[in-house]
Design a protein around this motif. Structure first.
Motif, PDB file in Angstrom:
ATOM      1  N   VAL A  48       0.855  -1.181   0.000  1.00  0.00           N
ATOM      2  CA  VAL A  48       0.000   0.000   0.000  1.00  0.00           C
ATOM      3  C   VAL A  48       0.891   1.230   0.000  1.00  0.00           C
ATOM      4  CG1 VAL A  48      -1.758   1.253   1.309  1.00  0.00           C
ATOM      5  CG2 VAL A  48      -1.770  -1.244   1.288  1.00  0.00           C
ATOM      6  N   SER A  49       0.624   2.168  -0.903  1.00  0.00           N
ATOM      7  CA  SER A  49       1.404   3.407  -0.917  1.00  0.00           C
ATOM      8  C   SER A  49       0.697   4.463  -0.076  1.00  0.00           C
ATOM      9  CB  SER A  49       1.619   3.904  -2.347  1.00  0.00           C
ATOM     10  OG  SER A  49       0.394   4.284  -2.917  1.00  0.00           O
ATOM     11  N   VAL A  50       1.510   5.214   0.657  1.00  0.00           N
ATOM     12  CA  VAL A  50       1.006   6.264   1.542  1.00  0.00           C
ATOM     13  C   VAL A  50       1.837   7.517   1.310  1.00  0.00           C
ATOM     14  CG1 VAL A  50       0.624   6.945   3.950  1.00  0.00           C
ATOM     15  CG2 VAL A  50       0.386   4.545   3.290  1.00  0.00           C
ATOM     16  N   THR A  51       1.183   8.661   1.299  1.00  0.00           N
ATOM     17  CA  THR A  51       1.889   9.936   1.176  1.00  0.00           C
ATOM     18  C   THR A  51       1.659  10.731   2.447  1.00  0.00           C
ATOM     19  OG1 THR A  51       1.569   9.940  -1.219  1.00  0.00           O
ATOM     20  CG2 THR A  51       2.159  12.042  -0.186  1.00  0.00           C
ATOM     21  N   PHE A  52       2.767  11.138   3.072  1.00  0.00           N
ATOM     22  CA  PHE A  52       2.718  11.995   4.251  1.00  0.00           C
ATOM     23  C   PHE A  52       2.967  13.419   3.783  1.00  0.00           C
ATOM     24  CE2 PHE A  52       3.969   7.804   5.691  1.00  0.00           C
ATOM     25  CZ  PHE A  52       3.170   7.613   6.806  1.00  0.00           C
ATOM     26  N   VAL A  53       2.059  14.328   4.137  1.00  0.00           N
ATOM     27  CA  VAL A  53       2.177  15.724   3.718  1.00  0.00           C
ATOM     28  C   VAL A  53       2.541  16.554   4.936  1.00  0.00           C
ATOM     29  CG1 VAL A  53       1.012  17.672   2.624  1.00  0.00           C
ATOM     30  CG2 VAL A  53       0.417  15.329   1.952  1.00  0.00           C
ATOM     31  N   ARG A  54       3.713  17.161   4.888  1.00  0.00           N
ATOM     32  CA  ARG A  54       4.161  18.027   5.994  1.00  0.00           C
ATOM     33  C   ARG A  54       3.369  19.338   5.975  1.00  0.00           C
ATOM     34  NH1 ARG A  54       9.616  16.938   7.936  1.00  0.00           N
ATOM     35  NH2 ARG A  54      10.562  15.292   6.701  1.00  0.00           N
ATOM     36  N   ALA A  55       3.437  20.054   7.070  1.00  0.00           N
ATOM     37  CA  ALA A  55       2.722  21.324   7.193  1.00  0.00           C
ATOM     38  C   ALA A  55       3.166  22.325   6.122  1.00  0.00           C
ATOM     39  CB  ALA A  55       2.934  21.910   8.583  1.00  0.00           C
ATOM     40  N   ASN A  56       4.436  22.237   5.674  1.00  0.00           N
ATOM     41  CA  ASN A  56       4.931  23.158   4.655  1.00  0.00           C
ATOM     42  C   ASN A  56       4.570  22.714   3.234  1.00  0.00           C
ATOM     43  OD1 ASN A  56       6.664  21.043   4.119  1.00  0.00           O
ATOM     44  ND2 ASN A  56       8.530  22.135   4.687  1.00  0.00           N
ATOM     45  N   GLY A  57       3.857  21.595   3.104  1.00  0.00           N
ATOM     46  CA  GLY A  57       3.409  21.106   1.802  1.00  0.00           C
ATOM     47  C   GLY A  57       4.301  20.033   1.189  1.00  0.00           C
ATOM     48  N   ASP A  58       5.483  19.808   1.759  1.00  0.00           N
ATOM     49  CA  ASP A  58       6.355  18.747   1.244  1.00  0.00           C
ATOM     50  C   ASP A  58       5.651  17.407   1.366  1.00  0.00           C
ATOM     51  OD1 ASP A  58       8.330  20.601   0.751  1.00  0.00           O
ATOM     52  OD2 ASP A  58       9.574  20.029   2.479  1.00  0.00           O
ATOM     53  N   LYS A  59       5.787  16.605   0.323  1.00  0.00           N
ATOM     54  CA  LYS A  59       5.164  15.285   0.326  1.00  0.00           C
ATOM     55  C   LYS A  59       6.242  14.218   0.403  1.00  0.00           C
ATOM     56  CE  LYS A  59       0.973  16.570  -2.093  1.00  0.00           C
ATOM     57  NZ  LYS A  59       0.025  16.212  -3.140  1.00  0.00           N
ATOM     58  N   ILE A  60       5.998  13.241   1.247  1.00  0.00           N
ATOM     59  CA  ILE A  60       6.912  12.116   1.406  1.00  0.00           C
ATOM     60  C   ILE A  60       6.136  10.853   1.069  1.00  0.00           C
ATOM     61  CG2 ILE A  60       8.400  10.854   2.995  1.00  0.00           C
ATOM     62  CD1 ILE A  60       8.418  13.458   4.729  1.00  0.00           C
ATOM     63  N   LYS A  61       6.569  10.177   0.019  1.00  0.00           N
ATOM     64  CA  LYS A  61       5.896   8.940  -0.387  1.00  0.00           C
ATOM     65  C   LYS A  61       6.599   7.759   0.260  1.00  0.00           C
ATOM     66  CE  LYS A  61       4.209  10.739  -4.725  1.00  0.00           C
ATOM     67  NZ  LYS A  61       2.830  10.458  -4.909  1.00  0.00           N
ATOM     68  N   ALA A  62       5.800   6.838   0.739  1.00  0.00           N
ATOM     69  CA  ALA A  62       6.322   5.625   1.373  1.00  0.00           C
ATOM     70  C   ALA A  62       5.344   4.495   1.078  1.00  0.00           C
ATOM     71  CB  ALA A  62       6.483   5.846   2.879  1.00  0.00           C
ATOM     72  N   SER A  63       5.741   3.298   1.457  1.00  0.00           N
ATOM     73  CA  SER A  63       4.839   2.162   1.255  1.00  0.00           C
ATOM     74  C   SER A  63       4.950   1.206   2.432  1.00  0.00           C
ATOM     75  CB  SER A  63       5.156   1.441  -0.052  1.00  0.00           C
ATOM     76  OG  SER A  63       6.472   0.935  -0.021  1.00  0.00           O
ATOM     77  N   GLY A  64       3.898   0.443   2.618  1.00  0.00           N
ATOM     78  CA  GLY A  64       3.863  -0.547   3.685  1.00  0.00           C
ATOM     79  C   GLY A  64       3.051  -1.744   3.245  1.00  0.00           C
ATOM     80  N   LYS A  65       3.150  -2.790   4.011  1.00  0.00           N
ATOM     81  CA  LYS A  65       2.402  -4.011   3.714  1.00  0.00           C
ATOM     82  C   LYS A  65       1.038  -3.954   4.391  1.00  0.00           C
ATOM     83  CE  LYS A  65       6.090  -6.179   5.099  1.00  0.00           C
ATOM     84  NZ  LYS A  65       6.922  -7.153   5.729  1.00  0.00           N
ATOM     85  N   VAL A  66       0.089  -4.612   3.783  1.00  0.00           N
ATOM     86  CA  VAL A  66      -1.223  -4.728   4.403  1.00  0.00           C
ATOM     87  C   VAL A  66      -1.013  -5.340   5.791  1.00  0.00           C
ATOM     88  CG1 VAL A  66      -3.416  -5.958   4.306  1.00  0.00           C
ATOM     89  CG2 VAL A  66      -2.483  -4.901   2.243  1.00  0.00           C
ATOM     90  N   GLY A  67      -1.601  -4.733   6.803  1.00  0.00           N
ATOM     91  CA  GLY A  67      -1.441  -5.199   8.180  1.00  0.00           C
ATOM     92  C   GLY A  67      -0.470  -4.351   8.979  1.00  0.00           C
ATOM     93  N   ASP A  68       0.376  -3.566   8.297  1.00  0.00           N
ATOM     94  CA  ASP A  68       1.273  -2.645   9.003  1.00  0.00           C
ATOM     95  C   ASP A  68       0.466  -1.450   9.496  1.00  0.00           C
ATOM     96  OD1 ASP A  68       3.501  -4.152   8.418  1.00  0.00           O
ATOM     97  OD2 ASP A  68       4.305  -2.784   6.892  1.00  0.00           O
ATOM     98  N   SER A  69       0.949  -0.822  10.556  1.00  0.00           N
ATOM     99  CA  SER A  69       0.335   0.430  10.995  1.00  0.00           C
ATOM    100  C   SER A  69       1.030   1.583  10.260  1.00  0.00           C
ATOM    101  CB  SER A  69       0.494   0.611  12.501  1.00  0.00           C
ATOM    102  OG  SER A  69       1.848   0.878  12.828  1.00  0.00           O
TER     103      SER A  69
END
Length: 159
Positions: A48-69
């Motif tokens: 599963v791909s997840v994007t974390f968006v910082r308060a300044n608008g920077d986006k950090i893309k990451a991925s995890g397995k189903v079942g991960d928090s």
């Protein structure tokens, strides 16, 4: 995957009979040599791909397995979110506070429990769609999830 080659041998036996004559006989033998090469079977995990968006608008893309928090995603991908997950997911801080889009928040399978709500009460920038990342377990339908990371964190353990 397991690959196996089997070689069967048929031996030709040279026997001497009682008269001194040499004769040959084909005698099938049950000599079987099996060579196998074991390769670790790795079932394709649902990612599963997840994007974390910082308060300044920077986006950090990451991925995890189903079942991960979501906390697992941050830790396993070495996502640089200062102080995130200080209690390592024991639900004793609010440093993994994340803000979801309303549609994504409503699709989450579990609603926050009392312990999570108590920790969220101590988080900065609390919204109606706030959750703790350590309490959100990834499922396949969350692929492409985008969550906002508050500008500041409050470690509830210090309160």
């Amino acid at each position: 995957m397991l690959v196996a080659n089997t070689i069967r041998n048929t031996a030709r036996l040279a026997l001497r009979n009682g008269t001194g004559y040499l004769w040959q006989r084909s005698a099938p033998t049950n000599l079987t040599r099996t060579f196998s090469l074991g390769i670790a079977v790795r079932q394709q995990q649902d990612v599963v791909s997840v994007t974390f968006v910082r308060a300044n608008g920077d986006k950090i893309k990451a991925s995890g397995k189903v079942g991960d928090s979501l906390l697992d995603v941050v830790v396993n991908n070495n996502v640089d979110l200062d102080g995130f997950g200080a209690c390592e997911g024991t639900l004793t801080c609010s440093t993994c506070h994340l803000i979801f889009k309303t549609n994504d928040y409503e699709k989450l399978p579990d609603k926050p429990g009392d312990e999570e709500l108590d920790m969220l009460d101590l988080a900065y920038e609390l919204t109606d769609t706030s959750r703790l990342g350590c309490q959100i377990t990834l499922s396949k339908d969350m692929d492409g999830l985008e969550v906002h990371v508050p500008a500041t964190i409050n470690d509830a353990r210090a309160a």
